[in-house]
Structures are given as C-alpha cells and as structure tokens.
Enzyme design. Structure first.
Site, mmCIF file in Angstrom:
data_model
loop_
_atom_site.group_PDB
_atom_site.id
_atom_site.type_symbol
_atom_site.label_atom_id
_atom_site.label_comp_id
_atom_site.label_asym_id
_atom_site.label_seq_id
_atom_site.Cartn_x
_atom_site.Cartn_y
_atom_site.Cartn_z
ATOM 1 N N GLU A 259 0.847 -1.196 0.000
ATOM 2 C CA GLU A 259 0.000 0.000 0.000
ATOM 3 C C GLU A 259 0.881 1.244 0.000
ATOM 4 O O GLU A 259 1.716 1.416 0.891
ATOM 5 C CB GLU A 259 -0.888 -0.006 1.244
ATOM 6 C CG GLU A 259 -1.750 1.227 1.413
ATOM 7 C CD GLU A 259 -2.472 1.241 2.750
ATOM 8 O OE1 GLU A 259 -2.618 2.347 3.309
ATOM 9 O OE2 GLU A 259 -2.885 0.172 3.240
ATOM 10 N N LYS B 252 -11.061 -0.592 8.437
ATOM 11 C CA LYS B 252 -9.696 -0.309 8.887
ATOM 12 C C LYS B 252 -9.783 0.266 10.298
ATOM 13 O O LYS B 252 -10.334 1.348 10.489
ATOM 14 C CB LYS B 252 -9.048 0.706 7.939
ATOM 15 C CG LYS B 252 -7.713 1.238 8.433
ATOM 16 C CD LYS B 252 -7.211 2.347 7.522
ATOM 17 C CE LYS B 252 -6.017 3.039 8.120
ATOM 18 N NZ LYS B 252 -5.457 4.052 7.227
#
Length: 193
Positions: free
Chosen positions: A41, A127
């Site tokens: 990421e 998240k």
C-alpha cells in the site's frame, strides 16, 4: 472484494509505504514484492505516489497494489487511473466511497469505535485506525459484537512483533508501516509464503 479478501488473508501483513517521495516508496515496494509479499500500500500523501503506483503496476501486474490515506475523490480517481486494486481511507469519506463503488474498486474505510467499524465493514474491509491506541484486546472485544462475517484490518503504529496477536484477535490482515526491512522474514515466519 472477494479477490482482495483472499489476498489479505494470504498476505496477513500489508506494508504501508509512507515515504518522502514516490521514488523511495517505489524502491521499498519493489524490495518487498521481489521478496514475495503479494500486497503493498502506497499512501496518497507521498509526493509522486501516483507515478510510483503506475510504474509498479507495469512492473508487477500480478501484485495487489493499494493506495491509502485517500481523503478526496481526486485521489481516488488518480489511484484507480494508476492501477490501484484497492483504496484505504482513514475515516469515512462519502465521495471516496461513492467513487470506489462506481469504479468497482474495493475500499477499506477507517473507523475506531464499534459503530464506525460496523458501518465500514458493511462496505468492505474496515480499517481500525489508529490501532496502536487500543491494542489487540480491543479488536477481540469489537469482533465479538460486529455482525458475522465482518472483516477488520488494524493499522497505525503497529510493530511487526505484535502482528501475531492482532491476527489472533480476529484481524484479516495487519497494516504495518515501520521496521519493513524485517518484513519479508516475519512474513515467512507467519507461514504466509
């Protein structure tokens, strides 16, 4: 979303590459991908992240590439145009959620409280951020009350040594941004390879 979920389960750890510039992030991503990690990421607050993402997409067509810290529709658009497989926001951003849904790109939306995480999990993978503020025991308690099948990825201030505890608490995967030079070794120790 199913493909991302499978990739996250396999990866167990998602390196979050927040760097001073895109070239540095790209170099770090190449090192990790060459070591066998399947998911990385980049963050949208790294200068030239979109250029780095585009180069990585060309060089690693099978890698699962995400963009985090997506806080505006423009960043979501740039990420998708550069080849992102998923987006990550630190909190709910309605424009980003709508854009991701329209493009068919999975979104991992941030939350902290049980209600925020439950809402985020309805749209995909939630998240938990900032995870270091609460620890794995918090995630275990939250997972007990979230709807069945909810997926949570804790991120923010997590050390590699703590990854097994987060996974045992119910995390689908764990976002880690520090100590990444040791990540390939830890990843193999976790049995992810």
């Amino acid at each position: 979303m199913e493909s991302l979920v499978e990739s996250l389960r396999h990866a167990k750890v998602v390196p979050v590459l927040r760097r001073t510039d895109g070239a540095e992030a790209e170099a770090a991503a190449r090192t990790l991908l060459d070591a066998g990690l399947p998911v990385v990421e980049l963050t949208a607050n790294t200068p030239d992240w979109a250029g780095a993402l585009g180069r990585l997409r060309s060089a690693y067509p099978r890698a699962v590439l995400g963009v985090g810290t997506v806080c505006a529709e423009g960043d979501a658009r740039a990420a998708c145009d550069a080849g992102a497989d998923f987006l990550v926001s630190p909190w709910p951003v309605p424009d980003v959620r709508a854009y991701a849904a329209a493009r068919g790109v999975p979104l991992c939306e941030g939350g902290f409280t049980p209600g925020e995480l439950a809402a985020a999990a309805r749209h995909g993978v939630a998240k938990l951020f900032p995870a270091h503020a609460v620890g794995p025991s918090y995630l275990k308690s939250v997972m007990a009350v979230l709807p069945a099948g909810s997926l949570v990825m804790p991120t923010g201030g997590i050390k590699l040594a703590d990854v097994p505890a987060w996974l045992a608490a119910g995390a689908i995967a764990v976002g880690v941004g520090s100590d990444l030079d040791r990540l390939p070794q830890v990843w193999h120790e976790l049995g992810a390879a």
